[in-house]
Structures are given as structure tokens and as C-alpha cells.
Design a protein around this motif. Structure first.
Motif, mmCIF file in Angstrom:
data_model
loop_
_atom_site.group_PDB
_atom_site.id
_atom_site.type_symbol
_atom_site.label_atom_id
_atom_site.label_comp_id
_atom_site.label_asym_id
_atom_site.label_seq_id
_atom_site.Cartn_x
_atom_site.Cartn_y
_atom_site.Cartn_z
ATOM 1 N N GLU A 136 -7.789 17.311 -33.663
ATOM 2 C CA GLU A 136 -6.338 17.355 -33.853
ATOM 3 C C GLU A 136 -5.677 16.412 -32.857
ATOM 4 O O GLU A 136 -5.074 16.830 -31.866
ATOM 5 N N VAL A 137 -5.777 15.103 -33.109
ATOM 6 C CA VAL A 137 -5.241 14.084 -32.218
ATOM 7 C C VAL A 137 -4.475 13.056 -33.047
ATOM 8 O O VAL A 137 -4.609 12.987 -34.268
ATOM 9 N N THR A 138 -3.665 12.264 -32.358
ATOM 10 C CA THR A 138 -2.949 11.170 -32.999
ATOM 11 C C THR A 138 -3.820 9.915 -32.998
ATOM 12 O O THR A 138 -4.962 9.926 -32.520
ATOM 13 N N ARG A 139 -3.255 8.838 -33.530
ATOM 14 C CA ARG A 139 -4.008 7.576 -33.590
ATOM 15 C C ARG A 139 -4.363 7.095 -32.182
ATOM 16 O O ARG A 139 -5.524 6.751 -31.900
ATOM 17 N N VAL A 146 -14.370 9.372 -35.521
ATOM 18 C CA VAL A 146 -13.755 10.701 -35.550
ATOM 19 C C VAL A 146 -12.857 10.808 -36.776
ATOM 20 O O VAL A 146 -12.367 9.797 -37.302
ATOM 21 N N LEU A 147 -12.661 12.017 -37.219
ATOM 22 C CA LEU A 147 -11.683 12.331 -38.253
ATOM 23 C C LEU A 147 -10.474 12.963 -37.577
ATOM 24 O O LEU A 147 -10.621 13.718 -36.606
ATOM 25 N N ARG A 148 -9.286 12.673 -38.079
ATOM 26 C CA ARG A 148 -8.045 13.190 -37.490
ATOM 27 C C ARG A 148 -7.033 13.402 -38.607
ATOM 28 O O ARG A 148 -7.212 12.924 -39.735
ATOM 29 N N PRO A 149 -5.952 14.131 -38.326
ATOM 30 C CA PRO A 149 -4.920 14.317 -39.353
ATOM 31 C C PRO A 149 -4.324 12.987 -39.781
ATOM 32 O O PRO A 149 -4.088 12.090 -38.962
ATOM 33 N N HIS A 167 -0.206 9.607 -43.059
ATOM 34 C CA HIS A 167 0.421 9.268 -44.337
ATOM 35 C C HIS A 167 0.733 10.505 -45.168
ATOM 36 O O HIS A 167 1.079 10.374 -46.345
ATOM 37 N N GLY A 168 0.641 11.687 -44.578
ATOM 38 C CA GLY A 168 1.018 12.903 -45.302
ATOM 39 C C GLY A 168 -0.192 13.663 -45.777
ATOM 40 O O GLY A 168 -0.672 14.571 -45.116
ATOM 41 N N GLN A 169 -0.732 13.296 -46.951
ATOM 42 C CA GLN A 169 -1.865 13.998 -47.536
ATOM 43 C C GLN A 169 -3.170 13.405 -47.023
ATOM 44 O O GLN A 169 -3.289 12.206 -46.810
ATOM 45 N N GLY A 170 -4.178 14.275 -46.855
ATOM 46 C CA GLY A 170 -5.493 13.805 -46.481
ATOM 47 C C GLY A 170 -5.671 13.650 -44.987
ATOM 48 O O GLY A 170 -4.936 14.210 -44.174
#
Length: 376
Positions: free
Chosen positions: A192-195, A212-215, A218-221
Motif C-alpha cells: 500500500e504505497v504510492t509511486r 512490486v504491485l501497488r494501488p 488510474h482508479g480501477q486495478g
């Protein structure tokens, strides 16, 4: 002579008021991009992750939502502007890598070689406001290193709250008839981090993983952030993964559909022939820290040794207290008391051998002596 009947007066339709701009922050700046030879004075407006530049301020800006319906994106091609101008240039702050102040300039570093934009505000305070609003919209939190007044910080907080509400309401509602796809388990490389935080996390975790994967911003995904080095040059890449009804779509030149996030991670690992490896969340079992030596200014890596557990206290044994003699009551003597003095309440030895008749005779003699003393 009859007067002519005047024709009924027709009221002219009043012009509709133009909607107010929906920018979180706007103002004049001197902008210079990678293809600009000199700086140009333009009107800049920030809304979400979009920074647009115009020739002059207008009441209706591209991207505004004056009422129900889609946002105002300008007139159709070939028609007059009618007060809704097209921007000269639009920057996608979703590609922002870093932003910093250098003298009187505010520098925006975007992803890609040579993608650097320089902004010069009308004052130092306006420059700090631009930096604060840009970081707030990108990181979705108010920065803590801003040199602004409390009123300006409150303005940033209000803009953040409005942006959160706007993003929540702008998402299309899901169709009630369409069945919801089952939720796929989140891989351990999701943070759960930003760019910017993802880039710093990969930089601090060299050797343990480079993906890594992060939120998704762009909204979805979600989004995928990778970090690699080639000939001493750091290569940072960000990829969009859009959520669809039946899974996920990786937004690359040749789109690839995956049924779960774990399959998304596997696609990047296999497509890169193993050069991309996910960074898994690990938890250390020991407390480690870096200690600075004040005399030599040397850093030492240390492991915190937990203190030994304190021994369990044993219950104390109570000792029997000896009765202390009272001044009003003599102490009791043991059966073998002082020599020549029998214990208190003990019968003399010479009386232990007396029978009942002898005791009666002895008492009778004492009674006669007492009577004789009384008569005298």
C-alpha cells in the motif's frame, strides 16, 4: 383617434452564468518544457492528476463538470470555442517521478528521458503552493515539509477531501445484474504505497526483489513498478493493470489478460525470463539498528539483544514471632524455670505426694490459726 395597441414586450433571454472553474489550484506561471526554447507565460490549472496550460484564464476550463453529464472537454473539432478553450498542453502527473524547488524554479521530472518541465511562479509563496498541491494530488496526502501558513495547509486538506470525493463518485457504478467476479488473493508483493514510495522501497531492497504491485493511480486495478540497473543507470518502469469483469488486463503494446493478480506477477517474471522478481514482504525476527559513534562518526550495525527474564521471586517463609513480655503481665516460664523457683502454676514437689486426708488436715490447721488471729 384610437391609439395603436403596443405589441407585447418580449424579455430577452438572460445569458446563463458560466460555471466556476473546477481546478484545485490555478494561476499564471512561466513554463518551459523539453521542447521549448524559452519560457512562456501561461495560465496553469491543476485538477487531480492533470495539469493543463492555457493562453489566458477562462471561466470554463477543459475537464470541468458544470452540471450533470460528462466533463467539459472542449468543443467538437471544427467548431468555435464558445468560452470553453482547448488547453495548449496537458501534463499527466501520473507519470511524475519527482518534484523539487531550485531557486525560483519548480522542476517537475516525468517518466522518460528528458521529460523535465520547469515552472516559475509569481512569488515564492505561490511556488510552494504549487509544489504542495502537486504532491497532494499525486500522493493523496498533504506533505509535511511545506513552509506554508496554517490557512494554506487547510486549503490543501480541503482540496484533498474534494479530490477523494470526486474520484469516488466518478467511478462508474457496477451493473446490478452482472455477477461480481470472485476476489483473487492479493500476492505478498503488493504494498500500500504510492509511486514515489514504491521507487524508494525498491531502491532500499536491492537484491531481494525488483518488482512490486501497488494501488493504481488510474482508479480501477493496480500498478506494477519495476527497478533494474543497466551499466550503472537505474531503469524505473510503471505499468497499468486494469480490472475487468473476468480478471485483469495488462496495458502494454500487446495487451495480455490474466485471471488473477498472481498470474499478473507470473506474466512479468516469465516475460522477462526471470530478470524481474517480486519483492515479498518479509518480517525480521530480530531488532536491528544502525548506531552512530559520536567520536569517530562511524556507523555500526547492531542487533538488539533482549534482556534476560528476571527470576521468579520465591514466596517468603513467615517465622514464628516470640511473645514479648508485657510490663503488666509476667512472662511465662518454661517447665525448667530459674533454679530454686518452681514455674508459675506448678504444684510443689512436697505437695505432689500428699493424699487427700493430709490436705484436709493442713487446711483445718490454717483455718484455726486465722480464726485465732481474728479473735485477738
Amino acid at each position: 383617434m384610437a391609439r395603436p395597441v403596443p405589441s407585447p414586450r418580449r424579455d430577452r433571454p438572460r445569458p446563463r452564468p458560466r460555471p466556476r472553474p473546477q481546478h484545485s489550484y490555478e494561476g499564471f506561471v512561466e513554463k518551459r518544457g523539453p521542447w521549448d526554447q524559452v519560457s512562456r507565460r501561461v495560465w496553469a490549472g491543476l485538477r487531480g492528476l492533470t495539469l493543463a496550460f492555457y493562453e489566458q484564464p477562462r471561466d470554463c476550463e477543459a475537464g470541468d463538470t458544470p452540471g450533470p453529464g460528462p466533463p467539459c472537454l472542449g468543443p467538437p473539432q471544427g467548431e468555435p470555442t464558445r468560452g470553453c478553450p482547448q488547453p495548449l498542453e496537458v501534463l499527466d502527473l501520473g507519470e511524475l517521478v519527482a518534484v523539487w524547488a531550485k531557486g525560483e524554479d519548480l522542476i517537475l521530472q516525468l517518466r522518460g528521458q528528458g521529460q523535465k518541465v520547469t515552472l516559475k511562479a509569481e512569488s515564492w509563496e505561490a511556488q510552494e503552493m504549487w509544489r504542495g498541491f502537486i504532491l497532494t494530488m499525486v500522493e493523496m496526502k498533504v506533505p509535511t515539509d511545506l513552509a506554508l501558513l496554517p490557512g494554506h495547509l487547510f486549503q490543501l486538506s480541503e482540496a484533498l477531501r474534494e479530490e477523494l470525493d470526486r474520484r469516488a463518485t466518478s467511478r462508474p457504478p457496477a451493473s446490478p445484474s452482472a455477477p461480481k467476479p470472485p476476489l483473487s488473493p492479493v500476492p505478498s508483493c503488493f504494498f500500500e504505497v504510492t509511486r514515489l514510495e514504491a521507487e524508494g522501497l525498491l531502491e532500499r531492497s536491492v537484491g531481494r526483489g525488483n518488482m512490486v504491485l501497488r494501488p493504481g493511480g488510474h482508479g480501477q486495478g493496480v500498478s506494477v513498478t519495476t527497478r533494474q540497473e543497466m551499466n550503472g543507470t537505474v531503469l524505473l518502469r510503471h505499468y497499468r493493470v486494469n480490472r475487468v469483469d473476468q480478471g485483469y488486463i495488462i496495458d502494454v503494446e500487446t495487451q495480455h489478460r490474466c485471471s488473477s493478480l498472481a498470474e499478473v506477477v507470473q506474466y512479468f517474471v516469465e516475460s522477462s525470463k526471470g530478470s524481474l522478481q517480486p519483492l515479498h514482504q518479509e518480517y525480521s525476527s530480530r531488532l536491528e539498528f544502525v548506531e552512530m559513534d559520536g567520536e569517530n562518526a562511524e556507523e555500526t550495525h547492531r542487533v538488539c539483544v533482549p534482556p534476560r527474564p528476571a527470576p521468579t521471586p520465591q514466596p517468603r517463609r513467615l517465622r514464628a514471632l516470640k511473645p514479648s513480655p508485657s510490663p503488666h503481665r509476667p512472662a511465662l516460664q518454661s517447665p525448667g524455670g530459674p533454679k530454686g523457683r518452681p514455674p508459675f502454676g506448678a504444684i510443689p514437689e512436697k505437695q505432689t505426694n500428699m493424699n487427700d486426708q493430709d490436705m484436709v488436715d493442713e487446711l483445718a490447721k490454717k483455718l484455726q490459726l486465722r480464726r485465732a488471729l481474728i479473735e485477738d
